[in-house]
Design an enzyme around this catalytic site. Structure first.
Site, PDB file in Angstrom:
ATOM      1  N   HIS A   1     -12.210  54.304  24.853  1.00 51.42           N
ATOM      2  CA  HIS A   1     -12.161  52.854  24.679  1.00 51.42           C
ATOM      3  C   HIS A   1     -13.518  52.177  24.851  1.00 51.42           C
ATOM      4  CE1 HIS A   1     -10.416  48.884  24.662  1.00 51.42           C
ATOM      5  NE2 HIS A   1     -10.778  48.636  25.906  1.00 51.42           N
TER       6      HIS A   1
ATOM      7  N   HIS B   1      -8.796  54.200  27.727  1.00 52.56           N
ATOM      8  CA  HIS B   1      -7.764  53.190  27.946  1.00 52.56           C
ATOM      9  C   HIS B   1      -6.427  53.913  28.059  1.00 52.56           C
ATOM     10  CE1 HIS B   1      -5.266  49.652  27.500  1.00 52.56           C
ATOM     11  NE2 HIS B   1      -6.346  48.877  27.514  1.00 52.56           N
TER      12      HIS B   1
ATOM     13  N   ARG C   1     -15.307  50.206  33.942  1.00 53.82           N
ATOM     14  CA  ARG C   1     -15.352  48.763  33.693  1.00 53.82           C
ATOM     15  C   ARG C   1     -14.047  48.082  34.077  1.00 53.82           C
ATOM     16  NH1 ARG C   1     -13.562  45.753  29.527  1.00 53.82           N
ATOM     17  NH2 ARG C   1     -13.400  47.434  28.005  1.00 53.82           N
TER      18      ARG C   1
ATOM     19  N   ARG D   1      -8.241  51.236  35.139  1.00 51.69           N
ATOM     20  CA  ARG D   1      -7.925  52.100  33.993  1.00 51.69           C
ATOM     21  C   ARG D   1      -8.145  53.582  34.270  1.00 51.69           C
ATOM     22  NH1 ARG D   1     -10.509  48.210  29.444  1.00 51.69           N
ATOM     23  NH2 ARG D   1      -8.869  46.684  29.719  1.00 51.69           N
TER      24      ARG D   1
ATOM     25  N   GLU E   1      -4.963  41.350  34.352  1.00 48.59           N
ATOM     26  CA  GLU E   1      -5.119  42.732  33.887  1.00 48.59           C
ATOM     27  C   GLU E   1      -5.449  43.611  35.076  1.00 48.59           C
ATOM     28  OE1 GLU E   1      -6.292  42.557  29.229  1.00 48.59           O
ATOM     29  OE2 GLU E   1      -7.978  42.305  30.566  1.00 48.59           O
TER      30      GLU E   1
HETATM   31  C1  SIN Z   1      -6.943  45.337  26.664  1.00 51.87           C
HETATM   32  O1  SIN Z   1      -6.506  44.321  26.130  1.00 51.87           O
HETATM   33  O2  SIN Z   1      -6.249  46.113  27.311  1.00 51.87           O
HETATM   34  C2  SIN Z   1      -8.409  45.668  26.503  1.00 51.87           C
HETATM   35  C3  SIN Z   1      -9.280  44.634  27.095  1.00 51.87           C
HETATM   36  C4  SIN Z   1     -10.547  45.255  27.610  1.00 51.87           C
HETATM   37  O3  SIN Z   1     -10.959  46.319  27.133  1.00 51.87           O
HETATM   38  O4  SIN Z   1     -11.122  44.714  28.551  1.00 51.87           O
END
Ligand code: SIN
Length: 503
Positions: free
Chosen positions: A329, A228, A364, A272, A112
């Protein structure tokens, strides 16, 4: 009067981990509200970050976390969090969490934004939160020392010294007092629903922040709300997250007609704050932004819940780009706490997203939130054993009680104000105007924790005259060294650290 050793408010992953860990030594009462399925945890898609692959190391995970946090992380706590992560995965597996595995039986690790390694463990492809919450809920429901109540917490009870000694609850008909001999843990989630457009459930209206504020606890970093980048908005206004793991698997952001949002494809996996702002800027210039996952191999099988939800809306993740937009988010700030959840109020603990431990700093890192929930829950279980026993008696009702029906009434008026002036991009005049509106709402909706949490967020955002991480001020577009520290606020002082907020 009813009493337990430990009372926990909230039945998401933080609350349930804390309940299971403390039940090893204490009787536990979980004030579960509508239950675990309505928690933010249950909606978490991407997963839980842990340095488990060959070539990875908790120190690398910590370095990525610190980089995302934009200078505001507590480095020691980040080290502890990332070192405990592999043990957290093993602990959860004991409760039967069915983490996804590759063909050779090893944990399947995804990627991610902001992570320099593949380190996201997941379950059900894109339903990690659901599977963890269900496993912990089943274990808690079977546990002989855990009692679960479908009631809402409306107040923290304190003794004459200010120590938290229980909670007041409401079941829709009756108010009750539940005494806590050792500790009260608040694990009520975050504040996303205050913004209207959110990945969070409707219950995420800052109840824990409001309850802790009235109990006199110090709050920190409330200005840091993570947006997000990729929410899909259904026709009925319902928002669904399109997990960042999709971009980790190769999906890219494009504008209408197909041109990429980023010249360098690697930028799709920046943190993000960066990606959400890039989308907001493209939208401000009149572009629609889409997530194109058509090149991701077996995308519908790897992300089954997302693909199924889109299919119900007549969209095909495998063959067409899906429109996306940023939404609220995660709250990096919250009730100031250490990694066991201890707050500035004796006997009162804050856990998971309700807490601000400093591990997330100003932004975060993806999939560190479920990790923090479990690390805190397990440490809480040990910490409560050392708490002194409180005398059990029924104290006077607190002067402030939460009225959930006032939150419901306030939200349609509150959310547009927050989205417009306290959202992804802020400035002083917008924040001041929002505060005036919120003050009016505080009179019209007495007992609304949502209005209180919203005004505390706006006040903190007004104080931080710089841009850092998820907090973007158009009138102060760069980080400022004087603000390279957490903000703080409590009822007694009602101002961020050392700088008074005047509205
Ligand atoms: C996501 O799956 O994009 C969210 C996971 C997160 O908030 O860490």
């Amino acid at each position: 009067m009813e009493a337990a050793g430990v009372v926990i408010v909230g039945a998401g992953i933080a609350g349930l981990s804390a309940a299971l860990a403390s039940a090893e030594a204490e009787d536990v009462c979980v004030i579960a509200g509508e239950g675990p399925r309505t928690s933010s945890s249950a909606r978490a898609q991407g997963g839980l970050a842990a340095a488990l692959s060959e070539g990875d190391d908790p120190a690398l995970h910590a370095a990525d976390t610190l980089r995302a946090g934009a200078g505001l992380c507590d480095a020691q706590r980040v080290r502890e969090l990332t070192e405990e992560a592999p043990g957290v995965v093993a602990w959860l597996a004991q409760f039967g969490v069915p983490f996804d595995r590759d063909s050779s039986g090893r944990l399947a690790l995804g990627r991610e934004g902001g992570h320099t390694r593949e380190r996201i463990v997941h379950a059900g492809g894109d339903a990690t939160g659901h599977f963890i919450t269900e496993a912990l809920w089943q274990a808690a429901a079977r546990h002989p020392r855990i009692e679960i109540r479908r009631e809402h917490c409306v107040g923290i009870a304190q003794d004459a010294t200010g120590r938290a000694v229980g909670v007041w609850t409401w079941d829709g008909a009756r108010q009750r007092f539940v005494a806590a001999r050792r500790a009260v843990g608040l694990a009520t989630g975050g504040v996303g629903a205050l913004f209207g457009r959110t990945s969070n459930p409707p219950s995420a209206v800052g109840a824990g922040v409001a309850l802790a504020y009235h109990a006199g606890a110090t709050l920190a970093n409330l200005e840091f709300v993570q947006f997000h980048p990729t929410l899909w908005l259904g026709r009925d206004g319902e928002a669904m997250l399109l997990s960042e793991a999709l971009r980790g698997a190769g999906a890219v952001l494009v504008t209408e007609g197909g041109p990429p949002l980023f010249a360098d494809p690697a930028d799709n996996l920046r943190t993000r704050d960066v990606v959400a702002l890039a989308i907001a800027r493209a939208e401000a210039e009149g572009h629609r932004v889409y997530l194109d996952a058509t090149q991701v191999r077996d995308v519908a099988a790897r992300f089954p819940s997302i693909a199924a939800r889109l299919r119900r809306a007549g969209l095909d993740l495998a063959s067409q780009p899906i429109p996306v937009t940023p939404g609220a988010h995660f709250l990096m700030g919250g009730v100031e706490a250490d990694l066991a959840g201890r707050t500035s109020v004796p006997g009162l603990f804050a856990l998971g997203e309700t807490a601000c431990t400093g591990v997330h700093g100003a932004n975060r890192l993806a999939s560190n939130s479920l990790l923090e929930c479990v690390v805190m829950g397990r440490r809480f279980g040990k910490a409560v054993r050392e708490e002194p026993l409180a005398c059990t008696y029924t104290p006077e009702e607190p002067t402030w009680l939460l009225h959930p029906e006032q939150d419901e009434a306030a939200l349609p008026e509150l959310a547009p104000v927050l989205w417009r002036s306290v959202g992804l991009v802020r400035d002083e005049s917008g924040l001041r105007a929002a505060l005036v509106e919120l003050e009016g709402m505080a009179d019209r909706y007495p007992g609304s924790g949502a209005v209180l949490a919203a005004s505390l967020i706006a006040r903190s955002a007004l104080w931080r005259r710089e841009s850092r991480g998820s907090h973007v001020r158009m009138d102060a577009p760069a980080p400022v060294q004087a603000y390279a520290r957490p903000s703080g606020m409590c009822k007694a002082h009602r101002a961020a650290t050392s700088v008074a907020i005047t509205t």
